[in-house]
Design a protein around this motif. Sequence first.
Motif, PDB file in Angstrom:
ATOM      1  N   SER A 281      38.214  -0.707   9.059  1.00 27.37           N
ATOM      2  CA  SER A 281      38.051  -0.421  10.523  1.00 27.37           C
ATOM      3  C   SER A 281      36.975  -0.196  11.201  1.00 27.37           C
ATOM      4  N   HIS A 282      35.879  -0.086  10.051  1.00 22.79           N
ATOM      5  CA  HIS A 282      34.651   0.200  10.898  1.00 22.79           C
ATOM      6  C   HIS A 282      34.006  -0.885  11.850  1.00 22.79           C
ATOM      7  N   ASP A 283      34.373  -1.986  11.560  1.00 26.40           N
ATOM      8  CA  ASP A 283      33.930  -3.381  12.481  1.00 26.40           C
ATOM      9  C   ASP A 283      34.343  -2.991  13.779  1.00 26.40           C
ATOM     10  N   GLY A 284      35.668  -2.114  14.007  1.00 24.42           N
ATOM     11  CA  GLY A 284      35.927  -1.978  15.378  1.00 24.42           C
ATOM     12  C   GLY A 284      35.385  -0.706  15.848  1.00 24.42           C
ATOM     13  N   HIS A 285      34.634   0.074  15.218  1.00 22.03           N
ATOM     14  CA  HIS A 285      33.879   1.421  15.793  1.00 22.03           C
ATOM     15  C   HIS A 285      32.407   1.027  15.937  1.00 22.03           C
ATOM     16  N   GLU A 286      31.826   0.023  15.318  1.00 22.84           N
ATOM     17  CA  GLU A 286      30.525  -0.154  15.343  1.00 22.84           C
ATOM     18  C   GLU A 286      30.120  -0.402  17.039  1.00 22.84           C
ATOM     19  N   THR A 287      29.097   0.190  17.410  1.00 18.02           N
ATOM     20  CA  THR A 287      28.404  -0.258  18.479  1.00 18.02           C
ATOM     21  C   THR A 287      27.353  -1.388  18.600  1.00 18.02           C
ATOM     22  N   VAL A 288      26.730  -1.426  17.343  1.00 19.53           N
ATOM     23  CA  VAL A 288      25.921  -2.323  16.939  1.00 19.53           C
ATOM     24  C   VAL A 288      25.958  -2.998  15.621  1.00 19.53           C
ATOM     25  N   SER A 289      25.990  -3.996  15.553  1.00 24.29           N
ATOM     26  CA  SER A 289      26.231  -4.844  14.314  1.00 24.29           C
ATOM     27  C   SER A 289      25.701  -4.181  13.018  1.00 24.29           C
ATOM     28  N   HIS A 290      26.391  -4.052  11.962  1.00 22.05           N
ATOM     29  CA  HIS A 290      25.652  -3.839  10.679  1.00 22.05           C
ATOM     30  C   HIS A 290      25.333  -2.278  10.650  1.00 22.05           C
ATOM     31  N   GLU A 291      25.672  -1.583  11.849  1.00 20.59           N
ATOM     32  CA  GLU A 291      25.108  -0.046  11.703  1.00 20.59           C
ATOM     33  C   GLU A 291      25.956   0.703  10.787  1.00 20.59           C
ATOM     34  N   ARG A 292      27.145   0.320  10.634  1.00 22.14           N
ATOM     35  CA  ARG A 292      27.792   1.013   9.497  1.00 22.14           C
ATOM     36  C   ARG A 292      27.936   0.498   8.030  1.00 22.14           C
ATOM     37  N   ASP A 293      26.970  -0.435   7.790  1.00 19.53           N
ATOM     38  CA  ASP A 293      27.045  -1.032   6.451  1.00 19.53           C
ATOM     39  C   ASP A 293      26.831   0.067   5.341  1.00 19.53           C
ATOM     40  N   ALA A 294      25.945   0.899   5.742  1.00 16.90           N
ATOM     41  CA  ALA A 294      25.793   1.847   4.663  1.00 16.90           C
ATOM     42  C   ALA A 294      27.217   2.732   4.301  1.00 16.90           C
ATOM     43  N   TYR A 295      27.834   3.057   5.325  1.00 16.56           N
ATOM     44  CA  TYR A 295      28.893   3.794   5.175  1.00 16.56           C
ATOM     45  C   TYR A 295      29.944   3.109   4.674  1.00 16.56           C
ATOM     46  N   ARG A 296      30.411   1.811   4.939  1.00 18.12           N
ATOM     47  CA  ARG A 296      31.143   0.846   4.202  1.00 18.12           C
ATOM     48  C   ARG A 296      30.753   0.745   2.817  1.00 18.12           C
ATOM     49  N   ALA A 297      29.753   0.985   2.387  1.00 20.90           N
ATOM     50  CA  ALA A 297      29.176   0.999   0.926  1.00 20.90           C
ATOM     51  C   ALA A 297      29.642   2.296   0.266  1.00 20.90           C
TER      52      ALA A 297
END
Length: 424
Positions: A281-297
């Motif tokens: 789901s986090h790809d739909g919530h990001e406002t900047v690409s890759h900003e949630r990479d650490a959270y996905r991890a």
Amino acid sequence: MALPTPDGYRMMDENELRHLLAGLPDIVARLGGDSGSWQVREVGDGNLNLVFIVEGNNGGICVKQALPYVRLVGESWPLDLNRAFFEYRASVIQAEHCHGLVPQILHYEPTLFLIVMELLSPHIIMRRGMIDAVIYPRFVEHITDYMARSLFFTSDLALPAAQRKAMITEFCPNTDLCKITEDLIFTHPYMVHELNRWTSPQLDGWAAAWRGDDQLKLAISRLKLDFLSRAEALLHGDLHTGSIMVTPDETRVIDPEFAFVGPMAFDIGKLLGNLVLNFFSHDGHETVSHERDAYRAWVVETIHGVWHGFAQKFLDLWTRHRTGDAYPRDLLPEGSAIFAQAQNAFIEQMWTDAVRYAGASMIRRTLGLAHNADLERIEDPDRRAACEKRVLELARDLVVNAGSYASVEQVTGRARAIRERDLG
């Protein structure tokens, strides 16, 4: 139409609830002050029940009352009030084994099908925190304690057969809630049904493909039979991040009204499936690409930790507490190779079953009636649908080809591969 209600039952409003609680000395002492000064508000935003928060000078409580219908749909979907009793009983039983991981039950009012419990504050629903990319460092420790202990100590591995059969008898009448699961997870998403919904028109073709996929329908039908027939342990029955309240340091599992004696892997798989869904789901919530990479991890690490932590704790409990009638010591002595073989085979089968239940849960949350806020809160329907297509692709494979996933790392590896392929 809503079901007829028994004598004495009435749906609470804020004033009636205040009057009821004022007659319970322990509750009055817990709240403090005069009842007229209490703050009472109905806050239920769930699918089934009324939920009130009551606060006084000394503290607060939560009150939950069953309605004679599904709140999400209305009186056209009647529902047995006795689900409140099953939640109450499951909470009491699980509290015996999972101290500090479930809310404390303070009072049960059988005529009103009403439960009074501790107010969890500043806890929030875990799903809401995960949508906002909040890390919960002790979640894996706590949830694996809860799952291992609640499932092991209500199974034939820990209980004498007569005691466990009595538990089956007690929870068998929870048929209305089980029927919801049987229909919404294992049946409706694979057919034309008025309750199904999805992101349209983006997923119209996917929903049609599911209805025409004979291999998927055969696999889900086999899984439904397992759900119907394998009475292994007392389940929460609806274990996902929306049924968990958290702070960074505490975890409480709430709302076990779907409780019944069923296959252990269902609780595990449903939670794992919801965590995988959150990963996508986090790809739909990001406002900047890759900003949630650490959270996905962190989500991936959490998925791994949930399975491995549960399996290790469950096996440890089995080794230390061989008090049930299954796998008797006289046949399988401690420390023997044959006992280790039995444990390994048991866990391996539970893993494969959990994979299938995870996939089924993910499909239900995308094509069925009640969706997850993880995806629903993605405002752009195209971005939401892109995430949902990844969910569905993996979910189908988990249901149909569960045996090809020998480890939890293979599941998350496949999830990452699907995402990376689509995003480049």
